[in-house]
Design an enzyme around this catalytic site. Structure first.
Site, PDB file in Angstrom:
ATOM      1  N   LYS A   1      -7.511 -11.621   3.297  1.00  0.00           N
ATOM      2  CA  LYS A   1      -6.679 -11.163   2.179  1.00  0.00           C
ATOM      3  C   LYS A   1      -6.311  -9.676   2.335  1.00  0.00           C
ATOM      4  O   LYS A   1      -5.157  -9.284   2.163  1.00  0.00           O
ATOM      5  CB  LYS A   1      -7.428 -11.384   0.860  1.00  0.00           C
ATOM      6  CG  LYS A   1      -6.808 -10.732  -0.338  1.00  0.00           C
ATOM      7  CD  LYS A   1      -5.473 -11.347  -0.702  1.00  0.00           C
ATOM      8  CE  LYS A   1      -4.686 -10.461  -1.655  1.00  0.00           C
ATOM      9  NZ  LYS A   1      -3.542 -11.098  -2.229  1.00  0.00           N
TER      10      LYS A   1
ATOM     11  N   CYS B   1      -1.451  -4.241  -5.766  1.00  0.00           N
ATOM     12  CA  CYS B   1      -1.973  -4.948  -4.593  1.00  0.00           C
ATOM     13  C   CYS B   1      -1.759  -4.137  -3.325  1.00  0.00           C
ATOM     14  O   CYS B   1      -2.700  -3.611  -2.733  1.00  0.00           O
ATOM     15  CB  CYS B   1      -1.291  -6.295  -4.476  1.00  0.00           C
ATOM     16  SG  CYS B   1      -1.351  -7.184  -6.025  1.00  0.00           S
TER      17      CYS B   1
HETATM   18  N1  SAJ Z   1       8.461  -2.792  -1.063  1.00  0.00           N
HETATM   19  C1  SAJ Z   1       9.289  -1.952  -0.352  1.00  0.00           C
HETATM   20  N2  SAJ Z   1       9.989  -2.466   0.699  1.00  0.00           N
HETATM   21  C2  SAJ Z   1       9.912  -3.779   1.042  1.00  0.00           C
HETATM   22  C3  SAJ Z   1       9.066  -4.624   0.316  1.00  0.00           C
HETATM   23  C4  SAJ Z   1       8.345  -4.103  -0.748  1.00  0.00           C
HETATM   24  O1  SAJ Z   1       9.389  -0.759  -0.636  1.00  0.00           O
HETATM   25  O2  SAJ Z   1      10.615  -4.168   1.989  1.00  0.00           O
HETATM   26  C5  SAJ Z   1       7.677  -2.246  -2.193  1.00  0.00           C
HETATM   27  C6  SAJ Z   1       8.012  -2.880  -3.540  1.00  0.00           C
HETATM   28  O3  SAJ Z   1       9.122  -2.265  -4.129  1.00  0.00           O
HETATM   29  C7  SAJ Z   1       6.733  -2.640  -4.317  1.00  0.00           C
HETATM   30  C8  SAJ Z   1       5.666  -2.764  -3.236  1.00  0.00           C
HETATM   31  O4  SAJ Z   1       6.317  -2.563  -1.997  1.00  0.00           O
HETATM   32  O5  SAJ Z   1       6.690  -1.350  -4.856  1.00  0.00           O
HETATM   33  C9  SAJ Z   1       4.919  -4.072  -3.210  1.00  0.00           C
HETATM   34  O6  SAJ Z   1       5.811  -5.148  -3.436  1.00  0.00           O
HETATM   35  P1  SAJ Z   1       5.721  -6.529  -2.638  1.00  0.00           P
HETATM   36  O7  SAJ Z   1       6.819  -7.386  -3.124  1.00  0.00           O
HETATM   37  O8  SAJ Z   1       5.657  -6.289  -1.188  1.00  0.00           O
HETATM   38  O9  SAJ Z   1       4.279  -7.094  -2.990  1.00  0.00           O
HETATM   39  P2  SAJ Z   1       3.487  -7.381  -4.349  1.00  0.00           P
HETATM   40  O10 SAJ Z   1       2.555  -6.243  -4.576  1.00  0.00           O
HETATM   41  O11 SAJ Z   1       4.374  -7.778  -5.459  1.00  0.00           O
HETATM   42  O12 SAJ Z   1       2.649  -8.697  -3.908  1.00  0.00           O
HETATM   43  C10 SAJ Z   1       1.862  -8.643  -2.734  1.00  0.00           C
HETATM   44  C11 SAJ Z   1       2.117  -9.898  -1.895  1.00  0.00           C
HETATM   45  N3  SAJ Z   1       1.496  -9.751  -0.588  1.00  0.00           N
HETATM   46  C12 SAJ Z   1       2.183  -9.928   0.569  1.00  0.00           C
HETATM   47  O13 SAJ Z   1       3.350 -10.163   0.581  1.00  0.00           O
HETATM   48  C13 SAJ Z   1       1.402  -9.812   1.823  1.00  0.00           C
HETATM   49  C14 SAJ Z   1       1.603 -11.138  -2.633  1.00  0.00           C
HETATM   50  O14 SAJ Z   1       1.740 -12.286  -1.826  1.00  0.00           O
HETATM   51  C15 SAJ Z   1       0.130 -10.931  -3.001  1.00  0.00           C
HETATM   52  O15 SAJ Z   1      -0.381 -12.050  -3.724  1.00  0.00           O
HETATM   53  C16 SAJ Z   1       0.033  -9.721  -3.889  1.00  0.00           C
HETATM   54  O16 SAJ Z   1       0.485  -8.580  -3.123  1.00  0.00           O
HETATM   55  C17 SAJ Z   1      -1.407  -9.541  -4.318  1.00  0.00           C
HETATM   56  O17 SAJ Z   1      -1.673  -9.783  -5.509  1.00  0.00           O
HETATM   57  O18 SAJ Z   1      -2.265  -9.245  -3.486  1.00  0.00           O
END
Ligand code: SAJ
Length: 412
Positions: free
Chosen positions: A205, A259
């Site tokens: 994880k 996360c």
């Molecule tokens: N972000 C960027 N650029 C990107 C993708 C995301 O700047 O290309 C930023 C987003 O704006 C945000 C942050 O990263 O601020 C996180 O967003 P996210 O969509 O990547 O992830 P979370 O936090 O919403 O959810 C993640 C997910 N993990 C993965 O994709 C590996 C989700 O599957 C998990 O269940 C979750 O963390 C968790 O609860 O651990």
């Protein structure tokens, strides 16, 4: 026999959807939360946060009686722990909520019970849960108890779909624990269930979220390099991604949420000094809000704007979640650095500004219409779908800072 099948401790972003999905599958579920207000709201069938599909599923579960909610656990055969696992100011994991959860269910524990940890946790936490429980209940030392880690994987915005469709990793303290926990998840999960041991599941994880953090850090670092060189980062990424083995993520104003911005620190703390790359990625992502603030400050100083509009405050698009949002810290710092500049925040997903903004009298919540009508400097921090509908001719007339590449075709 217990009156309920599953007791879920923690009715937050993971405990709530897990409870309603289990209840919808036919399990008798009891949800527990220490926050009396949360208990009261959920008991009325009202969700505490916005997430597509959750309101209807919650109403149904409460109406059928398959889900009950209170502030104390009930005797059950299965306990799921889904409480927050924050980091402290030194970026060290804080597992105190897990400890409290175990202490609350320990008096109810009995022979053959299964204890599942869903919260993302440092390596070794499942074993820690067993140790705490047996320390409190020494009478159960010879009983058969089962312990497993089944880390959640759902993404905010698509939780109710992903909770059913995603594969799950189920790590048991022993093989029987993994098998028992897998049976529960098989009842509602259409993805594959992958069984392993608890420590492997814990590190898997942390690996998933650290992988994403490192990849976002790459995009964020690239955006700083491109800015320095006066090249459009969105075009570079689009072109580089035409390569069959390159898939760069999107830069933004920083990484938020509870996360990706937190979990890599658990991995770093689990093996001190062994993960310089993952540690650096965290620092790169944490430095991005500062870069954005500098850009806005430069623009304010150059143009003399006395007010501006900030579009988006949540940690990412199309959710109402402000946890660890880089946009919140950007707005706070701007308001404090420029007390004479009025900051209009447009955030369609919230009804009131965060409590921390009360200290600033130059921040207000505005509608998109009024912000576009009154403000010349527009800073886009979150790429909500609603912002995509702003007509380009309106944007052409504005001074724009787009941190998400939402309007990349405008060349801003
Ligand atoms: N972000 C960027 N650029 C990107 C993708 C995301 O700047 O290309 C930023 C987003 O704006 C945000 C942050 O990263 O601020 C996180 O967003 P996210 O969509 O990547 O992830 P979370 O936090 O919403 O959810 C993640 C997910 N993990 C993965 O994709 C590996 C989700 O599957 C998990 O269940 C979750 O963390 C968790 O609860 O651990």
């Amino acid at each position: 026999m217990s009156e309920i099948d599953v007791c879920v401790v923690g009715m937050g972003y993971i405990g709530l959807p897990t409870s309603v999905v289990l209840a919808g599958t036919g399990w008798r579920v009891h949800g527990v939360d220490i926050n009396e207000h949360v208990v009261e709201i959920l008991s009325q069938g009202i969700a505490t946060f916005e997430e597509p599909g959750i309101s209807v599923a919650l109403k149904d579960s409460i109406a059928t009686g398959n889900l009950t909610v209170s502030s104390s656990p009930l005797t059950s055969d299965v306990y799921i722990i889904a409480v927050p696992t924050p980091i402290n100011e030194e970026n060290q994991p804080d597992t105190s909520y897990i400890k409290s959860a175990v202490e609350s269910i320990a008096p109810l524990a009995k022979h053959n019970d299964l204890f599942i940890l869903e919260s993302t946790s440092p390596v070794g936490t499942t074993e820690m849960i067993r140790d705490i429980l047996l320390d409190i209940r020494q009478d159960l030392k010879t009983a058969k108890l089962y312990f497993a880690h089944c880390p959640e994987r759902v993404i905010p915005g698509s939780m109710m779909k992903e909770i059913i469709s995603n594969d799950r990793v189920v790590g048991g303290y022993d093989a029987q624990s993994a098998e028992l926990a897998s049976n529960l998840y098989r009842s509602f999960c259409q993805g594959e269930i992958h069984q392993t041991d608890a420590r492997t599941a814990e590190l898997t994880k942390l690996t998933e979220n650290s992988f994403r953090d490192v990849n976002i850090a790459f995009a964020n670092e690239l955006s700083v390099v491109a800015d320095h060189l006066g090249v459009n980062v969105w075009e570079i990424i689009e072109l580089a991604n035409k390569h069959p083995r390159v898939q760069i993520l999107q830069p933004g104003p920083g990484v938020g949420g509870h996360c990706i911005a937190v979990d890599p620190w658990f991995l770093v703390a689990s093996a001190p000094g062994k993960s310089p790359l993952i540690r650096s990625a965290r620092l790169v992502n944490d430095s991005k809000p500062g870069f954005v603030i500098d850009k806005i400050a430069e623009r304010i100083r150059k143009s003399g704007h006395s007010s501006l509009a900030v579009l988006g405050l949540t940690f990412k698009a199309n959710v109402d979640d402000l946890r660890e949002s880089p946009s919140v810290s950007i707005v706070e710092q701007l308001a404090s650095e420029f007390p004479e500049v009025a900051v209009s925040v447009v955030e369609p997903y919230i009804k009131a500004l965060p409590q921390t903004f009360v200290a600033f009298d130059n921040i207000c919540l505005a509608t998109l219409e009024s912000a576009l009508a009154n403000e010349q400097l527009i800073v886009l921090l979150v790429d909500h779908d609603i912002f995509k509908s702003i007509p380009h001719h309106v944007l052409f007339a504005k001074d724009i800072i787009d941190t998400r590449g939402l309007w990349k075709e405008l060349g801003v």
